[in-house]
Design an enzyme around this catalytic site. Structure first.
Site, short mmCIF file in Angstrom:
data_model
loop_
_atom_site.label_atom_id
_atom_site.label_comp_id
_atom_site.label_asym_id
_atom_site.label_seq_id
_atom_site.Cartn_x
_atom_site.Cartn_y
_atom_site.Cartn_z
N HIS A 76 -9.74 2.03 0.35
CA HIS A 76 -8.29 1.85 0.27
C HIS A 76 -7.94 1.28 -1.10
O HIS A 76 -8.25 0.13 -1.41
CB HIS A 76 -7.84 0.89 1.38
CG HIS A 76 -6.37 0.86 1.60
ND1 HIS A 76 -5.46 1.37 0.70
CD2 HIS A 76 -5.63 0.37 2.64
CE1 HIS A 76 -4.24 1.20 1.17
NE2 HIS A 76 -4.31 0.61 2.34
N LYS A 119 -9.54 8.16 2.42
CA LYS A 119 -10.01 6.77 2.35
C LYS A 119 -11.41 6.63 2.96
O LYS A 119 -12.11 5.66 2.68
CB LYS A 119 -9.04 5.84 3.08
CG LYS A 119 -7.71 5.60 2.36
CD LYS A 119 -6.87 4.58 3.12
CE LYS A 119 -5.55 4.31 2.41
NZ LYS A 119 -4.59 5.41 2.57
N HIS A 160 -2.54 8.28 6.04
CA HIS A 160 -2.78 6.94 5.51
C HIS A 160 -4.18 6.49 5.95
O HIS A 160 -4.95 5.98 5.15
CB HIS A 160 -1.71 5.97 6.01
CG HIS A 160 -1.78 4.61 5.40
ND1 HIS A 160 -1.78 4.39 4.04
CD2 HIS A 160 -1.87 3.38 5.97
CE1 HIS A 160 -1.86 3.10 3.80
NE2 HIS A 160 -1.93 2.46 4.95
N PHE A 194 1.80 -3.42 3.99
CA PHE A 194 2.15 -4.73 4.54
C PHE A 194 3.63 -5.00 4.25
O PHE A 194 4.15 -4.67 3.18
CB PHE A 194 1.31 -5.83 3.89
CG PHE A 194 -0.12 -5.89 4.38
CD1 PHE A 194 -0.54 -5.16 5.47
CD2 PHE A 194 -1.03 -6.72 3.75
CE1 PHE A 194 -1.85 -5.23 5.93
CE2 PHE A 194 -2.34 -6.81 4.20
CZ PHE A 194 -2.75 -6.07 5.28
N CYS A 241 0.81 -1.22 0.00
CA CYS A 241 0.00 0.00 0.00
C CYS A 241 0.84 1.28 0.00
O CYS A 241 0.30 2.38 -0.05
CB CYS A 241 -0.95 -0.02 1.19
SG CYS A 241 -1.99 -1.50 1.21
N GLU A 243 -0.52 5.68 13.57
CA GLU A 243 -0.23 6.89 12.79
C GLU A 243 -0.41 8.13 13.66
O GLU A 243 0.41 9.06 13.60
CB GLU A 243 -1.13 6.96 11.55
CG GLU A 243 -0.77 8.13 10.65
CD GLU A 243 -1.47 8.10 9.31
OE1 GLU A 243 -1.06 8.87 8.41
OE2 GLU A 243 -2.43 7.31 9.13
#
Length: 411
Positions: A340, A335, A303, A399, A163, A314
């Protein structure tokens, strides 16, 4: 001397539709692009909704014969690249095509093709596999097909970094232009992962929201009742140029990219580092690269996935970097509206961040109803905000523990 780098064109395909203007208008209005899956029967899946691209007509951008030989993720990429070049008023006939490059990202590549051809193998045998299976599936084909379709021969490679792919691609394009490796780089990310296999895979990890009864409210970053991310798809493409090149051709400039930082958690395959140390470092490196202090930043496009762990970490990282200034920052997650987009998310979010600088409007974090005590910053809840912005940043985490941050400045 490092060259200065600016954004002169942008193209987007998102759950809101085709084009950056549809994206931006819908973000500012606080709309949701999330709804029930329509492309296939999702009734037997644990999650039945996503941020689908619905109005895309590939033949508006690509030859019909070529369309059949391209996975949707590559179709999105080529179409968004064409829109970005047009938006930049970049006449490639007048450019040195050896000095125009493509640096592009995708997390999954041709997932739809992979799934379809696996079914063919199992049901009809190996002799029925398409000869285009491999070139349609591999993740680098978006960058390859952009260069083929536009006839550009400069630096060209693909970032596959989950991502963080889109943001890393923009950061690497920024570096290539700074070094003088190119005059123009077309960059961004593309993803077409709304498929049964992908939905089932993320659901098996317990990563997705399961609000099947209310999809539009499923993505709720930083909110106390968040229960997972919403899968989305699309593409974001930016035309980056050296300032010298852009000014020489009289280009409109949306924003300047001035910093880039990337790190690895070295912690876990999917979970973020619990104390946010390496996210903190990525943000700090980007600020240092830009020659800025934490208090110079006005806005962060987070994010903000809507997963319990990510949003908490975050927020913690932002507090560590910015100290008391963290409470003066405007922070939002787009998002919340489009889901996402995996490897495309950072690119689409970079477009939103650049347009925030250009217009002085910050898109909201929608579905923010009940604050989370551990996420106690200003997330621009539910309504867009008019506010002068001089410096903004965009975060992406993937990831594998990949962290990437870019810093943009008003030009």
């Amino acid at each position: 001397m490092k060259k200065r780098v600016v954004i002169t064109g942008m193209g987007a395909i998102t759950p809101f539709g085709t084009g950056k203007d549809k994206l931006w208008q819908s973000l500012v209005e606080g709309k949701s692009g999330i709804g029930p899956i329509t492309r296939f029967d999702a009734e037997n899946l644990p999650v039945t909704f996503a941020g689908e691209v619905k109005d895309f007509v590939p033949s508006d951008f690509i030859n019909r014969k070529e369309i059949r030989r391209m996975d949707r993720f590559a179709q999105y990429a080529v179409a968004a690249a064409r829109m970005a070049v047009e938006d930049a008023s970049l006449d490639l006939e007048k450019e040195d095509r050896d000095r125009v490059g493509v640096i592009f990202g995708s997390a999954n590549g041709g997932m739809e093709t992979f799934q379809e051809q696996t079914k063919v193998l199992l049901e009809k045998g190996p002799n029925r596999i398409s000869p285009f299976f491999v070139p349609m599936m591999i993740a680098n084909m978006a960058a390859g097909l952009i260069s083929i379709n536009l006839g550009i021969r400069g630096v060209n490679f693909t970032v596959v970094n989950a991502c963080a792919s889109g943001t890393n691609s923009i950061g690497e394009a920024f570096r290539a232009l700074q070094r003088g490796d190119a005059d123009v780089v077309i960059t961004g990310g593309s993803e077409a992962s709304v498929t049964p296999l992908t939905v089932a895979g993320f659901a098996a990890m317990k990563a997705l929201s399961t609000r099947n009864d209310d999809p539009a409210k499923a993505s709720r970053p930083f909110e106390n009742n968040r229960d997972g991310f919403v899968l989305g798809e699309g593409a974001g493409v930016l035309v980056l140029e050296t300032l010298e090149h852009a000014e020489a051709r009289g280009a409109r400039i949306y924003a300047e990219i001035s910093g880039y930082g990337c790190t690895a958690d070295a912690y876990h395959m999917t979970a973020p580092s619990p104390e946010g140390e390496t996210v903190t470092r990525a943000i700090s490196l980007a600020l240092e690269d830009a020659g800025l202090k934490p208090e110079d930043v006005d806005y962060i496009n987070a994010h903000g996935t809507s997963t319990p762990l990510n949003d908490r970490q975050e927020t913690l990282a932002i507090k560590k970097v910015f100290g008391d200034h963290a409470y003066k920052l405007a922070i939002s997650s787009t998002k919340s509206m489009i889901g996402h987009l995996l490897g495309a998310s950072g690119a689409v979010e970079a477009i939103a961040t650049a347009l925030s600088l250009y217009t002085g409007v910050i898109p909201p974090t929608i579905n923010y109803e009940e604050p989370d005590p551990e996420c106690d910053l200003d997330y621009v809840p539910n309504e867009a905000r008019q506010q002068p912005i001089e410096v903004a940043m965009s975060n992406s985490f993937g990831f594998g523990g990949h962290n990437a941050t870019i810093v943009l400045r008003k030009f």
